[in-house]
Design an enzyme around this catalytic site. Structure first.
Site, PDB file in Angstrom:
ATOM      1  N   SER A 206       0.852  -1.181   0.000  1.00 55.33           N
ATOM      2  CA  SER A 206       0.000   0.000   0.000  1.00 55.33           C
ATOM      3  C   SER A 206       0.895   1.239   0.000  1.00 55.33           C
ATOM      4  O   SER A 206       2.121   1.132   0.061  1.00 55.33           O
ATOM      5  CB  SER A 206      -0.894   0.010   1.238  1.00 55.33           C
ATOM      6  OG  SER A 206      -0.121   0.355   2.365  1.00 55.33           O
ATOM      7  N   LYS A 207       0.248   2.384  -0.041  1.00 56.62           N
ATOM      8  CA  LYS A 207       0.996   3.653  -0.098  1.00 56.62           C
ATOM      9  C   LYS A 207       1.983   3.790   1.061  1.00 56.62           C
ATOM     10  O   LYS A 207       2.992   4.460   0.940  1.00 56.62           O
ATOM     11  CB  LYS A 207       0.010   4.825  -0.083  1.00 56.62           C
ATOM     12  CG  LYS A 207      -0.745   4.967  -1.384  1.00 56.62           C
ATOM     13  CD  LYS A 207      -0.741   6.424  -1.870  1.00 56.62           C
ATOM     14  CE  LYS A 207      -1.424   6.563  -3.206  1.00 56.62           C
ATOM     15  NZ  LYS A 207      -2.899   6.458  -3.107  1.00 56.62           N
ATOM     16  N   ARG A 208       1.644   3.167   2.191  1.00 59.65           N
ATOM     17  CA  ARG A 208       2.545   3.237   3.352  1.00 59.65           C
ATOM     18  C   ARG A 208       3.947   2.748   2.993  1.00 59.65           C
ATOM     19  O   ARG A 208       4.929   3.124   3.603  1.00 59.65           O
ATOM     20  CB  ARG A 208       2.042   2.354   4.492  1.00 59.65           C
ATOM     21  CG  ARG A 208       0.909   2.913   5.308  1.00 59.65           C
ATOM     22  CD  ARG A 208       0.530   1.943   6.410  1.00 59.65           C
ATOM     23  NE  ARG A 208       0.129   0.647   5.883  1.00 59.65           N
ATOM     24  CZ  ARG A 208       0.792  -0.495   6.075  1.00 59.65           C
ATOM     25  NH1 ARG A 208       1.880  -0.509   6.798  1.00 59.65           N
ATOM     26  NH2 ARG A 208       0.347  -1.621   5.555  1.00 59.65           N
TER      27      ARG A 208
END
Ligand code: GLU
Length: 432
Positions: A206-208
């Site tokens: 994910s963007k994390r």
């Protein structure tokens, strides 16, 4: 007599244009494309734009551009799901008429009979659900818009899709889709559910975890061939430890059997390593059009020959084209030099020695014909005269000219920087 039908493979990539082309989607597209090309089949696109509020033409364009950048071409015109509303309604009405579906509060709901809903997954083997556990579900809402699991099946049937290869987050949709195929009396395609991509922490990417859009990597200076090679190995292996593979090799080697059952890990370090391999293999001429715009952004318009020489000097030690551009800039103009931590430490260990080595080098280099051979000869002589290891002369020059402690051989570095600029920059560095 046994008649064998040569069935043409038809696969599709079906992105929802509600965001950019993410690496997971790009990987799904690549696997479908490789499979189609390997089987001399067709690779189709279906833009699943039924979520009108979130779907945009810009996103569709970015997705198509991303596929093109990766070298994935498609056959036939892309199908837009939203344009097929009448067809979805027609099929739902037909099921209603046949009693395979029924009305409930103005919506059409499919009857799911009890019994097994199973398939032989091309990746995971047999997967089985019970009809009893899948309740009758809505296929057409009261506003007559279709539900995802219904529209997908109607479209896959009409597009004559033979293999559905998609992320395994769709496994739970598949029994519902099988129920739709059955109700419509249609043969089912072969399903293959490709395991998810995880970040290094083992959680779903994910963007994390950093950049997840293909376009981000393009702007970070990753080459499309490296990205494609890297994505191919996210969840697939040709067997053995083969890693660097051209588009043609991937096409020849790809098979559904090689898809791994476990999630893969998106390892940026590996991507950069792989990109470095591709950068090394490319000629300076091939890299020039990628590097020059980056140099222009820095206000640098050096001579093409100078830039080309600098690219040749740095490409084997670069991880991205941005990295190449930065290192080229440092060689073309001293104002781009910043001392990194290691360089600062090395200077601090013996500051006087550093200055003295630079000053002596300047004196000697003034009278040298500017070829890599002559430069090396002169500097080795200097080291001998001063009774120090050659590195005691080379390393200060490297640090002064690049700001770092690793580079191409120093004689090459000096010849790339050029005599006049090198002498000026070394002299200045010997005084601070
Ligand atoms: N639009 C779906 C997605 O983006 C595609 C599902 C499918 O391939 O069947 O996940």
């Amino acid at each position: 007599m046994v008649v064998l039908f040569a069935m043409t493979v038809r696969v599709r990539f079906a992105p929802s244009p509600t965001g950019f082309l993410h690496v997971g989607g790009a990987r799904t597209a690549l696997f479908n494309w490789l499979f189609a090309r390997r089987e001399a089949g067709k690779f189709l696109l279906r833009i699943e734009d039924t979520d009108k509020a979130r779907s945009t033409d810009e996103h569709t364009q970015v997705i198509l551009d991303g596929l093109t950048w990766l070298g994935l071409d498609w056959d036939e015109q892309p199908i837009f799901q939203g344009a097929r509303l009448a067809r979805h309604q027609q099929m739902a009405d037909q099921l209603l008429k046949e009693g395979k579906a029924y009305m409930e509060e103005d919506a059409i709901r499919l009857r799911v009979p009890p019994g097994e809903l199973s398939w032989e997954d091309a990746v995971h083997g047999r997967i089985s659900f019970k009809g009893e556990d899948i309740r009758d579900f809505v296929i057409l809402r009261s506003d007559r818009s279709p539900l995802y699991n219904f529209a997908v099946v109607v479209d896959d049937i009409d597009m004559q899709i033979t293999h559905v290869l998609r992320g395994d987050d769709h496994i739970s949709n598949t029994p519902k889709q099988l129920a739709v195929y059955r109700a419509l009396g249609s043969v089912t395609p072969i399903f293959g559910h490709v395991p998810m991509i995880h970040g290094p922490d083992g959680k779903k990417l994910s963007k994390r975890h950093g950049a997840t859009a293909v376009g981000d990597y393009q702007h970070l200076g990753i080459l499309p061939e490296a990205m494609r090679n890297f994505l191919a190995l996210l969840g697939w292996s040709p067997g053995g430890d083969r890693e660097i593979m051209s588009k043609e090799e991937l096409r020849a080697l790809f098979s559904l059997d090689g898809i791994l059952k476990k999630p893969s890990v998106f390892d940026t370090t590996k991507l950069e390593w792989m990109n470095g391999q591709y950068l090394t293999a490319k000629s300076a001429d091939e890299l020039l059009p990628l590097v020059e715009p980056e140099l222009a952004k820095l206000g640098l318009n050096g001579s093409t020959a100078g830039v080309r020489n600098a690219i040749t000097a740095v490409k084997t030690r670069s991880r991205t084209t941005l990295d190449v551009a930065r290192q080229v800039a440092v060689r073309l103009d001293g104002k781009f030099v910043t001392l990194d931590e290691k360089a600062q430490k090395e200077i601090a260990k013996d500051k006087d020695g550093y200055h003295a080595a630079l000053a002596a080098s300047v004196t000697v280099l003034k009278n040298v014909a500017w070829t890599a051979g002559e430069i090396e000869h002169a500097l080795r002589n200097l080291a001998q005269q001063r009774n120090v290891a050659a590195g005691k002369i080379f390393q200060p020059i490297r640090i002064a000219l690049t700001g770092g402690t690793v580079s191409e051989p120093v004689n090459e570095l000096l010849s790339v920087v050029g005599k006049e600029a090198a002498l000026r920059r070394l002299e200045a560095a010997s005084l601070i």
